[in-house]
Design a protein around this motif. Structure first.
Motif, PDB file in Angstrom:
ATOM      1  N   THR A 195     -12.008  42.587 -20.005  1.00 13.34           N
ATOM      2  CA  THR A 195     -13.280  42.325 -20.854  1.00 13.34           C
ATOM      3  C   THR A 195     -13.580  40.754 -20.480  1.00 13.34           C
ATOM      4  OG1 THR A 195     -13.948  42.354 -23.228  1.00 13.34           O
ATOM      5  CG2 THR A 195     -11.531  41.686 -22.793  1.00 13.34           C
ATOM      6  N   LEU A 196     -14.652  40.492 -20.984  1.00 12.80           N
ATOM      7  CA  LEU A 196     -15.143  38.874 -20.972  1.00 12.80           C
ATOM      8  C   LEU A 196     -14.631  38.202 -22.087  1.00 12.80           C
ATOM      9  CD1 LEU A 196     -17.117  37.409 -18.927  1.00 12.80           C
ATOM     10  CD2 LEU A 196     -18.768  37.496 -20.761  1.00 12.80           C
ATOM     11  N   ASP A 197     -13.831  37.016 -21.571  1.00 18.24           N
ATOM     12  CA  ASP A 197     -13.295  36.311 -22.770  1.00 18.24           C
ATOM     13  C   ASP A 197     -13.673  34.916 -22.850  1.00 18.24           C
ATOM     14  OD1 ASP A 197     -11.595  35.081 -24.683  1.00 18.24           O
ATOM     15  OD2 ASP A 197      -9.803  35.209 -23.655  1.00 18.24           O
ATOM     16  N   GLN A 198     -14.715  34.723 -23.784  1.00 20.13           N
ATOM     17  CA  GLN A 198     -15.525  33.424 -23.939  1.00 20.13           C
ATOM     18  C   GLN A 198     -14.453  32.377 -24.215  1.00 20.13           C
ATOM     19  OE1 GLN A 198     -18.372  33.530 -22.758  1.00 20.13           O
ATOM     20  NE2 GLN A 198     -19.559  35.150 -23.414  1.00 20.13           N
ATOM     21  N   SER A 199     -13.368  32.746 -24.719  1.00 21.48           N
ATOM     22  CA  SER A 199     -12.308  31.785 -25.186  1.00 21.48           C
ATOM     23  C   SER A 199     -12.583  30.739 -25.926  1.00 21.48           C
ATOM     24  CB  SER A 199     -11.478  31.397 -23.733  1.00 21.48           C
ATOM     25  OG  SER A 199     -10.231  30.974 -24.154  1.00 21.48           O
ATOM     26  N   TYR A 200     -13.275  30.944 -27.035  1.00 23.10           N
ATOM     27  CA  TYR A 200     -13.605  30.111 -27.921  1.00 23.10           C
ATOM     28  C   TYR A 200     -13.031  30.474 -29.553  1.00 23.10           C
ATOM     29  CZ  TYR A 200     -17.294  27.424 -25.786  1.00 23.10           C
ATOM     30  OH  TYR A 200     -17.794  26.208 -24.995  1.00 23.10           O
ATOM     31  N   HIS A 201     -12.919  29.713 -30.332  1.00 24.17           N
ATOM     32  CA  HIS A 201     -12.454  29.775 -31.639  1.00 24.17           C
ATOM     33  C   HIS A 201     -13.431  29.127 -32.791  1.00 24.17           C
ATOM     34  CE1 HIS A 201      -9.948  28.811 -35.396  1.00 24.17           C
ATOM     35  NE2 HIS A 201      -9.272  29.962 -35.048  1.00 24.17           N
ATOM     36  N   ALA A 239       1.055  30.911 -31.640  1.00 21.69           N
ATOM     37  CA  ALA A 239       1.013  32.078 -32.177  1.00 21.69           C
ATOM     38  C   ALA A 239      -0.317  32.751 -31.981  1.00 21.69           C
ATOM     39  CB  ALA A 239       1.344  32.296 -33.757  1.00 21.69           C
ATOM     40  N   PHE A 240      -1.594  32.133 -32.199  1.00 21.64           N
ATOM     41  CA  PHE A 240      -2.809  32.487 -31.993  1.00 21.64           C
ATOM     42  C   PHE A 240      -3.092  32.926 -30.540  1.00 21.64           C
ATOM     43  CE2 PHE A 240      -7.411  32.476 -31.418  1.00 21.64           C
ATOM     44  CZ  PHE A 240      -7.917  33.038 -32.698  1.00 21.64           C
ATOM     45  N   MET A 241      -2.663  32.097 -29.716  1.00 18.40           N
ATOM     46  CA  MET A 241      -2.984  32.352 -28.324  1.00 18.40           C
ATOM     47  C   MET A 241      -2.033  33.359 -27.819  1.00 18.40           C
ATOM     48  SD  MET A 241      -3.155  28.568 -26.554  1.00 18.40           S
ATOM     49  CE  MET A 241      -2.103  27.580 -27.609  1.00 18.40           C
ATOM     50  N   GLU A 267      -1.850  39.828 -26.844  1.00 22.15           N
ATOM     51  CA  GLU A 267      -1.504  41.206 -27.408  1.00 22.15           C
ATOM     52  C   GLU A 267      -2.679  41.885 -27.941  1.00 22.15           C
ATOM     53  OE1 GLU A 267       1.391  39.736 -30.383  1.00 22.15           O
ATOM     54  OE2 GLU A 267       2.876  39.998 -29.108  1.00 22.15           O
ATOM     55  N   ARG A 268      -3.696  41.274 -28.416  1.00 21.34           N
ATOM     56  CA  ARG A 268      -5.034  41.908 -28.846  1.00 21.34           C
ATOM     57  C   ARG A 268      -5.576  42.754 -27.725  1.00 21.34           C
ATOM     58  NH1 ARG A 268      -5.514  38.054 -33.208  1.00 21.34           N
ATOM     59  NH2 ARG A 268      -6.164  36.452 -31.521  1.00 21.34           N
ATOM     60  N   PRO A 306      -3.487  25.968 -20.577  1.00 21.24           N
ATOM     61  CA  PRO A 306      -2.226  26.713 -19.919  1.00 21.24           C
ATOM     62  C   PRO A 306      -1.209  27.428 -20.496  1.00 21.24           C
ATOM     63  CG  PRO A 306      -2.696  24.358 -18.950  1.00 21.24           C
ATOM     64  CD  PRO A 306      -3.485  24.681 -20.345  1.00 21.24           C
ATOM     65  N   ARG A 307      -1.159  27.186 -21.872  1.00 20.44           N
ATOM     66  CA  ARG A 307      -0.326  27.814 -22.758  1.00 20.44           C
ATOM     67  C   ARG A 307      -0.524  29.210 -22.952  1.00 20.44           C
ATOM     68  NH1 ARG A 307       5.093  27.917 -24.252  1.00 20.44           N
ATOM     69  NH2 ARG A 307       5.296  29.045 -26.078  1.00 20.44           N
ATOM     70  N   LYS A 308      -2.200  29.351 -23.032  1.00 16.35           N
ATOM     71  CA  LYS A 308      -2.601  31.014 -23.130  1.00 16.35           C
ATOM     72  C   LYS A 308      -2.158  31.603 -22.010  1.00 16.35           C
ATOM     73  CE  LYS A 308      -7.004  33.675 -24.216  1.00 16.35           C
ATOM     74  NZ  LYS A 308      -8.160  33.449 -24.435  1.00 16.35           N
ATOM     75  N   LEU A 309      -2.386  31.086 -20.851  1.00 23.28           N
ATOM     76  CA  LEU A 309      -1.983  31.526 -19.390  1.00 23.28           C
ATOM     77  C   LEU A 309      -0.523  31.895 -19.503  1.00 23.28           C
ATOM     78  CD1 LEU A 309      -4.183  29.446 -17.158  1.00 23.28           C
ATOM     79  CD2 LEU A 309      -4.667  31.461 -18.005  1.00 23.28           C
TER      80      LEU A 309
END
Length: 869
Positions: free
Chosen positions: A261-267, A278-280, A285-286, A304-307
């Motif tokens: 899926t395309l993750d625009q990776s915005y909040h 925890a959010f990352m 997990e989602r 990098p932490r999300k990676l």
């Protein structure tokens, strides 16, 4: 600068929370149109930094775009770029006790700078962590790991900060493994490679994402640098499937069907920056909870932490290089090239990343404007050159030159394409793609370039941009369901990439809301146990050849069935259990025939099965054929269904019905409408719809024992696109009405069911006498509203062929079936008058009323007169 603010930072009055962009709400500043920001911070070196030798460095993980740094009034340096780390040696500028740091960041909107989709929320200024670090004179600049699972070894590439005058000791020690090596980096070299065996090798894969934790040490006792890091033993490649003429991406030499899926990776509050670790972790997990195996980080160099969490939890990542928006000028190219090199180097060791995407939809690659706009041969060659440079820099991954919507690949490891279509257009489109895809074909390529022996797959798909007016929060599952069926019929297509992971600003087509709250898809209510994961199963049953069917009640039918398998995993002695269920014109649940047929499953093929033959129940008006694929132990492997309508089913005897639009009176504080060509009505605010029901002429009055009123209803939340200034004041509520932030604004939009509940209170009166009050829980739109999807009229996106734009009219919306008994006295009085007047009043929350061809139930507003005969 003229006033030398760097020497007088005591004038700075505002507080900002780092690491959030000053444009974002989380920063506490929220100034999106400011292009220059000045920061100051006072600090004192701690014991760790003062006790040891070496030099102190100031590290910025990311700051957008032109950052200039002063320490104690002296200029330390500057950096241009917005996505990757940079640092300064501040040792010469430090003083005892307190030190004053000043940073100026300029972030003008220039079209020669990589910016990606920052119009979703600008990453202005510092948007990642800033820290101090003590380093020896010679330190580790970077260390890269190149795993080779076929040889069971890993090559370590180490780069020092500078050449050394003497041989330089190097060692690597595993922390959760037995890896160990001691070598020497030769004098006058700053780079070296060492290869070491990996015994008892643990592979990194999606089910067991094993990470090799290691400690790398260089130097001698007085000049020692230590890095703690990790890598994964995994191999990314492409393989031709046995007995087939197509290729798949392979993980550890095993073909893998990509479900991305395309993750625009915005909040919404932090823009490019997430509020917590925890959010990352939850982001990864989602994705896995949906049954997906990867994300495409869309034109953003990810934090990098999300990676790390993708590495740790086992999720594949496609990572884009952010684009510039103007023409490919020398300065634009230079800015992009510097970013590409730095991003690939920074993220090299993340095993989750399986491909680099250099450009997206040819953005930044066009020269000229209007009719003269061209992707020139010179720019094509520049892109091809960078494909090769990226491969040379990183031979462990696939590289895509451009993720195209214009059929303009040049040279690539992945033959991908974008398509946004209404569900009923997928079949013809995909047939065309499959037929034109083969080695040597020029389809999807530009400049005389040709397809190679590489996987062909989708890299953006969905319905959102397929309709006139686009965007809008439309029922995800109906369109998605049909699209998945069509993709899975064609195993040559090696995967899909759905747009998108979560809603964002003006695109409300995500699996999740922008705030990551859940959308409700209604699948488990239709088929117990069914979820989005069933659309992503390795083994997948496709009942029927259409997205819905229309039959006659009582008709004997034969339904074709296909099983698509995209795995080598065995599924022997499997069966397809099936059953028919639906509703009568009075809303009664009807259960039809059941059965079972043997299943034939072949790896990476779509195999036609034995047809399912059944008879539609005589009193069924709408329903589904449900299929359950079961293994030899009876475990359900996949759930799917084919929806249908049936004509000819009759209402119960002595029942009178009207369509929703046949009301005799209506009055609403805001407004009311008759959408779906009158198959549905709604009113917003407070008000009522009133209906008159004629008593059947042949009703035996002496035998009447009562009556029942039935109707499918829901609350009607005031959708923004219908509101005018002042409307919300009339109903005592606040609603977001700014375009681009509210899914209720889209022309095709009917907000999808989610965790928020917009409840209503319905009052029912008979002949102006109160009868009952009913709480309406929500104003839903999900897969349960199948009839509202079945009555959508097709067209062309812009009306180019039919003259009719393809719009959606409250698709997926539905309500709740209510059934209210009338007293014998009320019925006797109605029989004498010859009619009954029913008023449906919204005391709160508005009201929607559905008919037999709209919503969930094939039920018009109706009264059934009960008799003792």
């Amino acid at each position: 600068m003229k006033q030398q603010w760097q020497k007088h930072p005591e004038k700075f009055e505002k507080q900002i929370l780092i690491p959030f962009s000053w444009a974002s709400p989380k920063s506490g500043i929220e100034e999106s149109d400011v292009h220059y920001g000045w920061y100051t911070r006072e600090f004192t070196l701690n014991d760790e930094l003062t006790a040891s030798g070496g030099e102190t460095y100031l590290v910025f993980m990311a700051s957008d775009f032109h950052s200039t740094v002063w320490l104690n009034g002296q200029k330390v340096g500057e950096h241009r770029g917005g996505y990757v780390p940079f640092d300064f040696n501040i040792q010469p500028y430090l003083q005892q006790g307190k030190n004053r740091l000043v940073v100026r960041v300029e972030d003008r909107d220039l079209d020669n700078r990589p910016a990606g989709k920052q119009y979703y929320g600008n990453a202005r200024g510092i948007w990642q962590t800033v820290y101090l670090e003590k380093r020896p004179d010679v330190f580790i600049q970077q260390v890269h790991f190149l795993p080779n699972i076929d040889k069971k070894e890993v090559t370590v590439r180490i780069t020092l900060s500078r050449k050394t005058e003497t041989d330089w000791p190097f060692s690597l020690t595993g922390n959760n493994n037995r890896l160990h090596i001691e070598e020497t980096i030769p004098a006058n070299d700053k780079m070296a490679e060492f290869t070491l065996p990996v015994k008892n090798m643990h592979l990194w894969d999606l089910n067991n994402p094993f990470l090799y934790d290691v400690t790398v040490t260089t130097g001698n006792n007085s000049q020692t640098d230590v890095v703690h890091t990790y890598f994964g033993m995994r191999k990314i490649s492409s393989v031709k499937l046995p007995g087939q003429d197509f290729w798949y991406v392979a993980l550890n030499n095993k073909p893998i069907y990509l479900r991305l899926t395309l993750d625009q990776s915005y909040h919404p509050e932090g823009f490019y920056t997430f509020p917590s670790d925890a959010f990352m972790k939850d982001e990864i997990e989602r994705a896995k909870a949906l049954g997906l195996n990867g994300l495409r980080i869309h034109i953003k160099a990810e934090i990098p932490r999300k990676l790390y969490w993708a590495d740790k939890l086992g999720l594949l990542i496609m990572e884009d290089i952010p684009n510039f928006w103007g023409p490919p000028t020398p300065e634009a190219k230079k800015n992009w090239e510097e970013l590409a090199v730095a991003e690939i180097n920074r993220d090299f060791n993340h095993p989750s990343i399986f491909s680099w995407v250099l450009f997206n939809e040819t953005w930044g690659l066009f020269s000229g404007k209007g009719d003269n706009r061209r992707y020139t041969p010179a720019t094509q060659q520049w892109v091809a050159n960078w494909y090769h440079k990226a491969k040379e820099m990183d031979p462990t991954r696939l590289v895509e030159d451009n993720s195209p919507c214009n059929y303009d690949h040049v040279e690539t490891d992945l033959n991908t394409w974008h398509a946004y279509l209404p569900a009923r257009q997928w079949s013809d489109f995909l047939d065309n793609v499959v037929a034109k895809t083969f080695p040597g074909s020029t389809f999807n390529f530009i400049g005389g370039n040709k397809q190679g022996e590489v996987p062909m797959l989708n890299s953006e798909c969905g319905a959102v941009w397929g309709y006139a007016g686009s965007t809008g929060d439309i029922d995800l599952t109906w369109e998605y369901h049909i699209m998945m069926n069509e993709f899975r019929r064609r195993p040559k297509i090696a995967g899909f990439l759905f747009t998108e992971f979560h809603d964002v600003i003006n695109e409300w087509n995500g699996y999740y809301r922008f705030d990551r709250s859940k959308k409700i898809f209604g699948l488990s209510e239709l088929v117990p146990g069914m979820s989005m994961q069933d659309f992503h199963s390795d083994h997948y049953v496709i009942p029927g050849n259409d997205f819905f069917k229309v039959y006659n009640a009582g008709e004997k039918i034969s339904i074709p069935v296909t099983i698509s398998s995209v795995t080598n995993g065995n599924l022997e002695h499997a069966t397809i259990s099936w059953y028919v269920k639906g509703y009568s014109p009075s809303g009664k649940l009807i259960e039809g025939e059941t059965g079972s047929v043997p299943a034939v499953v072949k790896a990476f093929e779509a195999i036609p099965q034995q047809d399912i033959t059944t008879t539609i129940p005589g009193n069924l008006a709408s329903g589904m054929l449900v299929t359950l694929l079961k293994d030899e132990n009876g475990n359900i492997v996949n759930r799917n269904f084919l929806p249908f309508r049936a004509t000819g089913a009759k209402l119960p005897e002595n029942t009178v019905a009207v369509s929703p639009s046949q009301f005799s009176k209506a009055d609403w504080s805001l407004k009311y409408r008759k959408p779906q060509e009158g198959k549905k009505v709604w009113g917003m605010g407070t008000g009522y719809f009133e209906y008159q029901f004629k008593v059947p002429a042949n009703l035996p009055e002496d035998n009447v024992t009562g009556a029942v009123f039935r109707c499918e209803v829901a609350s009607r939340y005031p959708q923004s696109k219908y509101l005018e200034i002042g409307d919300t004041e009339n109903i005592g509520m606040t609603i977001v009405t700014e375009k681009g932030t509210d899914p209720g604004y889209g022309q095709n939009s009917y907000p999808q069911t989610d965790e928020k509940r917009y409840s209503g209170l319905l009052s029912i009166s008979i002949d102006r006498k109160p009868l009952n009050q009913i709480h309406l829980d929500d104003d839903p739109a999900d897969h349960q509203g199948m009839l509202s999807w079945m009555n959508q009229e097709p067209g062309d996106k812009w009306g180019e062929n039919t003259g009719k734009k393809w719009m959606l009219d409250e698709a997926g919306s539905y309500g709740y079936l209510i059934s209210v008994g009338l007293s014998l006295e009320q019925v006797k009085e109605a029989v004498k008058k010859g009619f009954i007047t029913v008023r449906l009043t919204s005391e709160k929350g508005g009201l929607s009323i559905y008919g037999a061809e709209s919503g969930k139930y094939p039920v018009n507003p109706q009264i059934e007169f009960l008799t003792n005969e």
